[in-house]
Scaffold this motif. Structure first.
Motif, PDB file in Angstrom:
ATOM      1  N   SER A 214       4.986  -5.527  -3.870  1.00 21.78           N
ATOM      2  CA  SER A 214       6.199  -5.668  -3.053  1.00 21.78           C
ATOM      3  C   SER A 214       6.339  -4.453  -2.143  1.00 21.78           C
ATOM      4  CB  SER A 214       7.425  -5.773  -3.960  1.00 21.78           C
ATOM      5  OG  SER A 214       7.844  -4.485  -4.365  1.00 21.78           O
ATOM      6  N   PRO A 215       7.300  -4.476  -1.210  1.00 15.85           N
ATOM      7  CA  PRO A 215       7.576  -3.264  -0.434  1.00 15.85           C
ATOM      8  C   PRO A 215       8.091  -2.150  -1.339  1.00 15.85           C
ATOM      9  CG  PRO A 215       8.518  -5.184   0.646  1.00 15.85           C
ATOM     10  CD  PRO A 215       8.079  -5.625  -0.720  1.00 15.85           C
TER      11      PRO A 215
ATOM     12  N   LYS B 273       7.155  -1.334  10.065  1.00 12.75           N
ATOM     13  CA  LYS B 273       5.773  -1.677   9.720  1.00 12.75           C
ATOM     14  C   LYS B 273       5.389  -1.085   8.354  1.00 12.75           C
ATOM     15  CE  LYS B 273       1.108  -0.355  11.153  1.00 12.75           C
ATOM     16  NZ  LYS B 273       0.344   0.528  12.057  1.00 12.75           N
ATOM     17  N   TRP B 274       5.782   0.175   8.144  1.00 10.21           N
ATOM     18  CA  TRP B 274       5.420   0.844   6.892  1.00 10.21           C
ATOM     19  C   TRP B 274       6.410   0.539   5.780  1.00 10.21           C
ATOM     20  CZ3 TRP B 274       0.840   2.607   5.671  1.00 10.21           C
ATOM     21  CH2 TRP B 274      -0.063   2.845   6.719  1.00 10.21           C
ATOM     22  N   GLN B 275       7.652   0.296   6.166  1.00  9.34           N
ATOM     23  CA  GLN B 275       8.663  -0.060   5.167  1.00  9.34           C
ATOM     24  C   GLN B 275       8.317  -1.391   4.500  1.00  9.34           C
ATOM     25  OE1 GLN B 275      12.480   1.244   6.598  1.00  9.34           O
ATOM     26  NE2 GLN B 275      13.500  -0.423   5.528  1.00  9.34           N
ATOM     27  N   ASP B 276       7.720  -2.294   5.270  1.00  8.76           N
ATOM     28  CA  ASP B 276       7.449  -3.647   4.773  1.00  8.76           C
ATOM     29  C   ASP B 276       6.123  -3.794   4.031  1.00  8.76           C
ATOM     30  OD1 ASP B 276       9.827  -4.403   5.852  1.00  8.76           O
ATOM     31  OD2 ASP B 276       8.978  -5.352   7.637  1.00  8.76           O
ATOM     32  N   LYS B 277       5.263  -2.803   4.126  1.00  6.14           N
ATOM     33  CA  LYS B 277       3.947  -2.943   3.486  1.00  6.14           C
ATOM     34  C   LYS B 277       4.066  -3.064   1.971  1.00  6.14           C
ATOM     35  CE  LYS B 277       0.875  -0.751   6.839  1.00  6.14           C
ATOM     36  NZ  LYS B 277       0.017  -1.878   7.208  1.00  6.14           N
ATOM     37  N   PHE B 278       3.198  -3.889   1.402  1.00  7.92           N
ATOM     38  CA  PHE B 278       3.238  -4.137  -0.046  1.00  7.92           C
ATOM     39  C   PHE B 278       2.492  -3.034  -0.777  1.00  7.92           C
ATOM     40  CE2 PHE B 278       4.038  -9.026  -0.165  1.00  7.92           C
ATOM     41  CZ  PHE B 278       5.163  -8.836   0.613  1.00  7.92           C
ATOM     42  N   LEU B 279       3.131  -1.882  -0.904  1.00  4.95           N
ATOM     43  CA  LEU B 279       2.478  -0.727  -1.527  1.00  4.95           C
ATOM     44  C   LEU B 279       3.122  -0.354  -2.867  1.00  4.95           C
ATOM     45  CD1 LEU B 279       1.816   1.400   1.682  1.00  4.95           C
ATOM     46  CD2 LEU B 279       0.125   0.183   0.280  1.00  4.95           C
ATOM     47  N   ARG B 280       3.959  -1.246  -3.369  1.00  2.00           N
ATOM     48  CA  ARG B 280       4.532  -1.071  -4.712  1.00  2.00           C
ATOM     49  C   ARG B 280       3.879  -2.104  -5.633  1.00  2.00           C
ATOM     50  NH1 ARG B 280       9.740  -3.701  -6.630  1.00  2.00           N
ATOM     51  NH2 ARG B 280      10.244  -2.759  -8.625  1.00  2.00           N
TER      52      ARG B 280
ATOM     53  N   SER C  36       2.109   3.456  -3.766  1.00  3.38           N
ATOM     54  CA  SER C  36       1.130   4.240  -3.015  1.00  3.38           C
ATOM     55  C   SER C  36       1.803   4.902  -1.824  1.00  3.38           C
ATOM     56  CB  SER C  36       0.029   3.325  -2.461  1.00  3.38           C
ATOM     57  OG  SER C  36      -0.819   2.915  -3.488  1.00  3.38           O
ATOM     58  N   TYR C  37       1.505   6.179  -1.617  1.00  2.00           N
ATOM     59  CA  TYR C  37       1.886   6.889  -0.391  1.00  2.00           C
ATOM     60  C   TYR C  37       0.602   7.418   0.210  1.00  2.00           C
ATOM     61  CZ  TYR C  37       6.692   6.092  -1.498  1.00  2.00           C
ATOM     62  OH  TYR C  37       7.879   5.453  -1.732  1.00  2.00           O
ATOM     63  N   LEU C  38       0.239   6.832   1.355  1.00  4.09           N
ATOM     64  CA  LEU C  38      -1.139   6.966   1.831  1.00  4.09           C
ATOM     65  C   LEU C  38      -1.430   8.252   2.592  1.00  4.09           C
ATOM     66  CD1 LEU C  38      -1.723   3.275   2.983  1.00  4.09           C
ATOM     67  CD2 LEU C  38      -2.045   4.281   0.720  1.00  4.09           C
ATOM     68  N   GLY C  39      -0.389   9.023   2.931  1.00  5.33           N
ATOM     69  CA  GLY C  39      -0.629  10.297   3.608  1.00  5.33           C
ATOM     70  C   GLY C  39      -0.531  10.195   5.118  1.00  5.33           C
ATOM     71  N   HIS C  40      -1.492  10.771   5.803  1.00  4.57           N
ATOM     72  CA  HIS C  40      -1.496  10.950   7.254  1.00  4.57           C
ATOM     73  C   HIS C  40      -0.977   9.759   8.045  1.00  4.57           C
ATOM     74  CE1 HIS C  40      -2.929  11.852  11.283  1.00  4.57           C
ATOM     75  NE2 HIS C  40      -3.149  13.089  10.885  1.00  4.57           N
TER      76      HIS C  40
ATOM     77  N   MET D 169       7.248 -10.654  -2.046  1.00  4.37           N
ATOM     78  CA  MET D 169       6.265 -10.254  -3.045  1.00  4.37           C
ATOM     79  C   MET D 169       5.066 -11.186  -3.049  1.00  4.37           C
ATOM     80  SD  MET D 169       6.534 -12.675  -5.618  1.00  4.37           S
ATOM     81  CE  MET D 169       7.018 -12.485  -7.301  1.00  4.37           C
ATOM     82  N   LYS D 170       3.959 -10.675  -3.610  1.00  6.89           N
ATOM     83  CA  LYS D 170       2.822 -11.544  -3.885  1.00  6.89           C
ATOM     84  C   LYS D 170       2.259 -11.146  -5.240  1.00  6.89           C
ATOM     85  CE  LYS D 170      -0.483  -8.650  -1.356  1.00  6.89           C
ATOM     86  NZ  LYS D 170      -1.412  -8.548  -0.223  1.00  6.89           N
ATOM     87  N   GLU D 171       1.642 -12.113  -5.897  1.00 12.68           N
ATOM     88  CA  GLU D 171       1.114 -11.862  -7.236  1.00 12.68           C
ATOM     89  C   GLU D 171      -0.406 -11.815  -7.209  1.00 12.68           C
ATOM     90  OE1 GLU D 171       2.824 -14.721  -9.896  1.00 12.68           O
ATOM     91  OE2 GLU D 171       4.745 -13.643  -9.943  1.00 12.68           O
TER      92      GLU D 171
END
Length: 242
Positions: free
Chosen positions: A196-197, A206-213, A63-67, A230-232
DNA sequence: GTAGTGATTGCCT
DNA sequence: GGCAATCACTACG
């Protein structure tokens, strides 16, 4: 079923192909993270210029959330000729060039400049056509490409599906006759999603570490297995999956 | 198997 | 002018 239990060729010859329905505008009219999860297991279909139809299951997204998202191409609402498609109607293809020679493929979602990045696909139909495209791209044709490696990366899947800016950027995947995404019964059989990140981004931590993959656990075609950060999630328990 | 590195071009500052 | 949501090749173990 994993690639460890079977050879590469055995695994791919046992992949079932079924009738599927094209996903419509309502499917894409979804917030970015939910769309990234909903696209897992769905089937990308592409008509090549020679009439061949290639298909593959989406197994890894980001995910790339934009603004608000420091890793997003539309961070802080920046609009440029390049990122225009992420502001277009959800379900629009956004293709851009990276490292001077590779393409990356995204699908715009609901949200301010948000889009879903496709990282890996499990090949289903016409693997020989994908292999042919990959070989054309390489300098050396000495090494054989395993089936699982045909589309296990964002640039590899673009080569295998002949996705480039000229032919695919800004196309509407709900109406275009050369590429779309299909529903598939097998996506309902997914057991576990790994979060995962995101891969290969450099921005504030902060954004590099977010689990958006997100990727389908145990699928042999995922580009990188994350072992620690990671989390499942149980697929059946994720809310708002379409 | 992994680590290191070169390729290559259009967009953005 | 810097550099990017990457890949493939080489060297090495």
């Amino acid at each position: 079923m994993s690639i460890n239990d079977q050879s590469d060729s055995e695994y791919f010859s046992s992949n079932p192909v079924q009738y599927r329905k094209r996903l419509d505008g309502q499917f894409y009219e979804t917030q970015c993270e939910e769309l990234a999860l909903s696209l897992l297991g769905k089937v990308l279909v592409r008509h090549l210029d020679d009439g061949t139809i290639v298909r593959g299951r989406i197994v890894e997204t980001e995910s790339y959330l934009g603004h608000e998202d420091a890793a997003s191409i539309s961070y802080k609402g920046k609009v440029t000729p390049r990122n225009e498609p992420v502001f277009m109607k959800p379900g629009t293809a956004f293709v851009y060039m990276t490292y001077g020679m590779y393409h990356c493929f995204n699908i715009s979602s609901k949200g301010d400049g948000a889009s879903v990045f496709l990282r890996s696909i499990e090949p289903l139909d016409n693997l020989n056509a994908m292999a042919s495209l990959r070989k054309q791209f390489k300098k050396s044709t000495k090494t054989v490409i395993a089936n699982k490696d045909l589309c296990n990366g964002p640039a590899k899947l673009c080569i295998s599906f002949a996705i480039d800016i000229k032919s695919c950027n800004k196309q509407d995947l709900t109406t275009w006759d050369r590429m779309w995404v299909e529903e598939d019964e097998n996506s309902r059989l997914i057991d576990t999603i790994v979060c995962s990140p995101r891969i290969g981004i450099k921005c504030e931590k902060k954004w590099q570490d977010k689990f958006l993959r997100y990727y389908i656990r145990d699928n042999p075609c995922v580009s990188k297995i994350e072992k620690t950060k990671m989390k499942e999630l149980k697929y059946s328990q994720i809310e708002n999956i379409k």
